[in-house]
Design a protein around this motif. Structure first.
Motif, PDB file in Angstrom:
ATOM      1  N   SER A   1       0.801  -1.232   0.000  1.00 17.05           N
ATOM      2  CA  SER A   1       0.000   0.000   0.000  1.00 17.05           C
ATOM      3  C   SER A   1       0.829   1.273   0.000  1.00 17.05           C
ATOM      4  O   SER A   1       0.295   2.361  -0.240  1.00 17.05           O
ATOM      5  CB  SER A   1      -0.933   0.018   1.223  1.00 17.05           C
ATOM      6  N   GLY A   2       2.126   1.130   0.302  1.00 18.81           N
ATOM      7  CA  GLY A   2       2.987   2.309   0.354  1.00 18.81           C
ATOM      8  C   GLY A   2       2.974   3.017   1.696  1.00 18.81           C
ATOM      9  O   GLY A   2       3.700   3.999   1.881  1.00 18.81           O
ATOM     10  N   GLN A   3       2.140   2.523   2.632  1.00 22.25           N
ATOM     11  CA  GLN A   3       2.029   3.162   3.937  1.00 22.25           C
ATOM     12  C   GLN A   3       2.083   2.098   5.038  1.00 22.25           C
ATOM     13  O   GLN A   3       1.625   0.982   4.842  1.00 22.25           O
ATOM     14  CB  GLN A   3       0.708   3.940   4.052  1.00 22.25           C
ATOM     15  N   PRO A   4       2.592   2.450   6.216  1.00 27.99           N
ATOM     16  CA  PRO A   4       2.658   1.483   7.312  1.00 27.99           C
ATOM     17  C   PRO A   4       1.290   1.253   7.957  1.00 27.99           C
ATOM     18  O   PRO A   4       0.332   1.990   7.682  1.00 27.99           O
ATOM     19  CB  PRO A   4       3.626   2.142   8.302  1.00 27.99           C
ATOM     20  N   VAL A   5       1.221   0.265   8.825  1.00 27.60           N
ATOM     21  CA  VAL A   5      -0.032  -0.087   9.501  1.00 27.60           C
ATOM     22  C   VAL A   5      -0.600   1.107  10.270  1.00 27.60           C
ATOM     23  O   VAL A   5      -1.810   1.367  10.232  1.00 27.60           O
ATOM     24  CB  VAL A   5       0.192  -1.278  10.455  1.00 27.60           C
ATOM     25  N   SER A   6       0.257   1.834  10.978  1.00 28.32           N
ATOM     26  CA  SER A   6      -0.209   2.964  11.790  1.00 28.32           C
ATOM     27  C   SER A   6      -0.925   4.010  10.941  1.00 28.32           C
ATOM     28  O   SER A   6      -1.888   4.644  11.399  1.00 28.32           O
ATOM     29  CB  SER A   6       0.967   3.608  12.536  1.00 28.32           C
ATOM     30  N   HIS A   7      -0.459   4.212   9.719  1.00 29.88           N
ATOM     31  CA  HIS A   7      -1.116   5.167   8.824  1.00 29.88           C
ATOM     32  C   HIS A   7      -2.564   4.769   8.582  1.00 29.88           C
ATOM     33  O   HIS A   7      -3.466   5.616   8.647  1.00 29.88           O
ATOM     34  CB  HIS A   7      -0.378   5.242   7.488  1.00 29.88           C
ATOM     35  N   TRP A   8      -2.803   3.485   8.293  1.00 29.45           N
ATOM     36  CA  TRP A   8      -4.151   3.040   7.964  1.00 29.45           C
ATOM     37  C   TRP A   8      -5.060   3.069   9.180  1.00 29.45           C
ATOM     38  O   TRP A   8      -6.262   3.357   9.062  1.00 29.45           O
ATOM     39  CB  TRP A   8      -4.110   1.651   7.331  1.00 29.45           C
ATOM     40  N   ILE A   9      -4.497   2.779  10.362  1.00 31.78           N
ATOM     41  CA  ILE A   9      -5.298   2.869  11.586  1.00 31.78           C
ATOM     42  C   ILE A   9      -5.741   4.315  11.814  1.00 31.78           C
ATOM     43  O   ILE A   9      -6.925   4.597  12.030  1.00 31.78           O
ATOM     44  CB  ILE A   9      -4.495   2.349  12.801  1.00 31.78           C
ATOM     45  N   GLN A  10      -4.784   5.230  11.731  1.00 31.21           N
ATOM     46  CA  GLN A  10      -5.115   6.642  11.930  1.00 31.21           C
ATOM     47  C   GLN A  10      -6.069   7.137  10.846  1.00 31.21           C
ATOM     48  O   GLN A  10      -6.994   7.905  11.126  1.00 31.21           O
ATOM     49  CB  GLN A  10      -3.833   7.476  11.925  1.00 31.21           C
ATOM     50  N   ASN A  11      -5.867   6.674   9.617  1.00 33.82           N
ATOM     51  CA  ASN A  11      -6.705   7.108   8.504  1.00 33.82           C
ATOM     52  C   ASN A  11      -8.166   6.702   8.725  1.00 33.82           C
ATOM     53  O   ASN A  11      -9.088   7.493   8.472  1.00 33.82           O
ATOM     54  CB  ASN A  11      -6.175   6.497   7.210  1.00 33.82           C
ATOM     55  N   GLU A  12      -8.383   5.487   9.202  1.00 30.59           N
ATOM     56  CA  GLU A  12      -9.756   5.010   9.419  1.00 30.59           C
ATOM     57  C   GLU A  12     -10.421   5.769  10.558  1.00 30.59           C
ATOM     58  O   GLU A  12     -11.603   6.145  10.463  1.00 30.59           O
ATOM     59  CB  GLU A  12      -9.742   3.504   9.721  1.00 30.59           C
TER      60      GLU A  12
END
Length: 282
Positions: free
Chosen positions: A219-230
């Motif tokens: 995805s180009g982004q780490p796990v923390s990015h997706w958690i914060q994004n959601e």
């Protein structure tokens, strides 16, 4: 009166079948129904036979031109922007009616959320199937629930096969991509209560470092990015569509310290929660 929640529309279930089906007549900007932003407690499957429609779904504009299908998942905030000569079908479905495979495909599709264009043969097949379902749906005493449910499964199968084909064309199926999809689906279910990458890694029975590695690779982004994004997506929904205070929103999203939430919102969104609310409500 202050709005404390985003309006939630419930599935009309007069038939007792867990579905709602109707035709969408040709509409234009003047006679299109004025529907405010809302969520639904069910899935919405749209089939546009022809025309032009634009929808806003979670701050993202979706455009359908010509023949195509699209699905809005339970909980997504949406409303129509424009309908020019658009006509077709609307199928609202209790998501518990989808079998395991169909639900897995729809969940995967929801991670991307793109409209799918249809060729004439695909459109004709779906149109004829929905016509039959409508005939059965409008005369339940004549055909019986078993026939209606069988036809519903056929229609859902056509929708999901179209989604699945598009997904396969757009994504490369590898173990890292499969893990990333599994993580994103878990995130949608648990983002209010689970915010640690290690907890998601535990759910997937892999190490935190490996989860971060594959998610960033695909995805180009780490796990923390997706958690914060959601979390921030839900915060934006509540800021825009309700009058809840920032403190109330923070607590509702699992943050005991609302000042930390405010700092995180600014870091992720580039502006304060108050600025976001003010700018988007203009």
């Amino acid at each position: 009166m202050p709005k404390k929640s985003i309006p939630l529309h419930y599935l009309s279930n007069e038939s007792g079948l867990g579905i709602s089906l109707h035709r969408i007549d040709r509409m234009n900007q003047m006679n299109a129904p004025h529907m405010d932003a809302h969520r639904d407690d069910h899935g919405n499957f749209f089939f546009q036979e022809d025309g032009h429609a634009r929808l806003m779904v979670d701050f993202r504009e979706i455009e359908l031109r010509g023949s195509g299908v699209f699905c809005i998942m339970p909980g997504q905030v949406h409303y129509p922007l424009e309908t020019e000569g658009s006509y077709g079908w609307f199928l609202g479905v209790d998501m518990s009616l989808l079998d395991e495979h169909h639900r897995a495909v729809v969940d995967e599709y929801a991670l991307h959320g793109f409209p799918v264009s249809l060729d004439s043969a695909q459109a004709d097949l779906l149109m004829r199937s929905l016509h039959l379902l409508l005939e059965f749906y409008e005369s339940p005493s004549q055909y019986g629930q078993a026939v209606i449910q069988s036809m519903l499964k056929t229609c859902l199968g056509i929708f999901t096969s179209l989604f699945e084909k598009e997904i396969l064309q757009r994504t490369v199926q590898t173990r890292p991509s499969a893990i990333t999809s599994q993580f994103r689906k878990l995130l949608l279910q648990h983002f209010k209560t689970v915010k640690s990458p290690s907890e998601y890694a535990g759910m997937l029975s892999i190490t935190t470092s490996y989860l971060n590695e594959v998610v960033k690779e695909t995805s180009g982004q780490p796990v923390s990015h997706w958690i914060q994004n959601e979390v921030m997506m839900e915060a934006k929904r509540l800021l825009y569509y309700t009058d809840l205070s920032i403190k109330e929103i923070a607590f509702g999203l699992g943050y005991d310290d609302h000042t930390y939430f405010s700092r995180l919102f600014r870091k992720v969104s580039g502006k304060s929660a108050g600025q976001f609310r003010e700018e988007f409500r203009k």
